[in-house]
Write an enzyme that holds these catalytic residues in place. Structure first.
Site: not given
Ligand code: IMP
Length: 449
Positions: A12, A15, A39-40, A231
């Site tokens: 988080d 990135k 998640g993005h 990650q």
């Protein structure tokens, strides 16, 4: 050339913003580890897309590859692809035949193993996506690979071997009454064989690839490749705070192993560490710089959490907050060999009354500038803080337009300290959540590395 994007902390770090920005200069974007735990959010032409598995570049007409180091849940994969198609996009996603498939029983076991571990405080606070159990099966040589889904007879053979073991684990070790639970289908060989053979049919239609060979051919054709780490370093299975980690290698070495591109190729390219200007943590385990020791710190943590939107993308959980931890960053830079860094979320720290960075740890009367190798020692580390001058609220859009020199002197001092300590230049600074709110000092695709 290649550019590898790596999370420097606990995931988080933002990135996605840099993958999005620099991925525009890539032809192929490759995920090399993890699965639908990442998640993005991608914004394209004003539309927002929330993804957890498909590489973000697939929304932007790039080829998105899920490498052999990934664990792929075909249900999520096709839900995401179909969702993008319903919105008028034609995502080009390729999946390594050597990647392992997440099956429904992996998710069920993830949940019950976490619960069992919580009695001994060993639960990692997983995303519940079955990531750990799937990598376990990979290492135990009983996994089912994407390539196996393409051949119904092989798929059935694999399922007939492994499903009874999983059923016994759930029922006999963990005492789950499968027939009375909602999970009976997750352990039903016939149902799984049918559903997963259907996914195999879809994958066979131009999606399933020999990843190493595919990327080699693309490189021969002159394509530029971006490796998108998910990650972060401190939750890497080898280099992180074991056992409060994910089950893959987000660090740069993972890019080679998890894609079949040689380490010499990855190493000749750029490796950019993405740093959040403070710490956030969605899972469990120690966190020496955590802001939670008194009411004042908790208030500060609430402020940063709200301002930075620090709630899990996959799970919605509120994230724990801490000051920036330099031993953690030195560790990350050494392991991945950062050629540059991007520091995000400096706007979130604006307007604070005090600003601290953990420069070193004190452990058993000694000062340490690097993370110790065991999590028990890390838990006993007391942060040795350095104070920095806080900076006022930023006019992020104006600063992003004008550039680095428009940043307050205090912010510059903070950034230059971080850069010096990790021994890598600053390539970008995130000054706001918007796509344009990034100051770019160096585009890693322009460095001719
Ligand atoms: P898993 O990857 O779901 O097995 O979770 C293992 C650990 O990694 C947990 O502490 C999770 O909170 C953490 N984790 C997994 N994915 C992410 C991510 O994308 N961002 C931050 N933490 C993550």
């Amino acid at each position: 050339m290649t550019v590898t994007i790596v999370g420097s902390q606990l995931g988080d770090e933002g990135k996605g913003a840099l993958v999005d920005r620099w991925g525009g200069d890539a032809d192929v974007i490759v995920r090399y580890q993890g699965g639908d735990n990442a998640g993005h959010t991608v914004v394209q032409d004003g539309d927002e897309y929330k993804l957890s598995l498909v590489p973000s570049g697939a929304v932007r007409d790039k080829i998105g590859v899920l490498g052999n180091g990934c664990v792929v849940n075909p249900r999520t994969l096709f839900e995401e692809i179909d969702g993008l198609r319903d919105r008028g996009l034609e995502p080009d996603v390729r999946v390594a035949k050597r990647a392992h498939a997440i099956l429904p029983y992996h998710r069920v076991l993830d949940g019950i193993e976490e619960e069992a571990k919580s009695d001994s405080d060993l639960d990692a606070g997983t995303t519940g996506r079955g990531i750990g159990p799937t990598y376990e099966d990979k290492a135990g040589r009983r996994g089912i690979r994407i390539g196996d889904l393409l051949d119904p007879a092989v798929l059935r053979d694999r399922l007939e071997y492994v499903v009874p073991q999983k059923r016994a684990l759930a029922e006999e070790l963990y005492g789950l009454d499968l027939e009375e639970s909602d999970h009976a289908d997750a352990f039903d060989v016939d149902a799984l064989a049918e559903e997963y053979a259907d996914y195999g049919d879809r994958l066979a239609d131009g999606m399933a690839i020999n990843c190493s060979r595919f990327l080699y051919a693309r490189r021969q054709d002159g394509d530029r490749i971006m490796f998108e780490g998910a990650q972060g370093t401190s939750i890497d299975i080898d280099h992180g705070i074991y056992p409060y980690v994910t089950s893959s290698n987000p660090t740069a070495g993972g890019a080679a192993v998890g894609s079949g591109v040689g380490p010499t190729v990855v190493g000749q390219g750029e490796v950019v560490g993405i740093v959040k200007a403070y710490l956030s943590r969605v899972g469990t385990g120690p966190l020496p710089t955590e802001l939670d020791t008194n009411d004042r710190e908790e208030e500060l943590a609430d402020f940063i959490r709200e301002k930075g939107g620090e709630f899990g993308t996959v799970t919605g959980r509120p994230r724990r907050i801490g000051w920036l931890d330099m031993p953690m960053l030195r560790h990350a830079s050494r392991i991945s060999g950062f050629t540059g860094i991007a520091v995000n979320h400096v706007d979130v720290l604006a307007g604070l009354d005090e600003l601290k960075v953990c420069h070193a740890y004190e452990l058993d009367g000694e000062q340490l500038e690097v993370m110790p190798a065991t999590t028990e020692e890390w838990d006993r580390c007391e942060p040795v803080f350095r104070e920095f001058d806080p900076w006022p609220e930023l006019d992020s859009e104006a600063i992003a337009r004008t550039g680095y020199d428009a940043l307050p002197k205090g912010t510059q001092a903070y950034l230059e300290y971080v850069s010096k300590e990790v021994n890598a230049p600053i390539y970008a600074v995130g000054v706001g959540p918007g796509r344009e709110e990034t100051i770019e000092l160096t585009n890693p695709f322009s460095t001719n590395a």
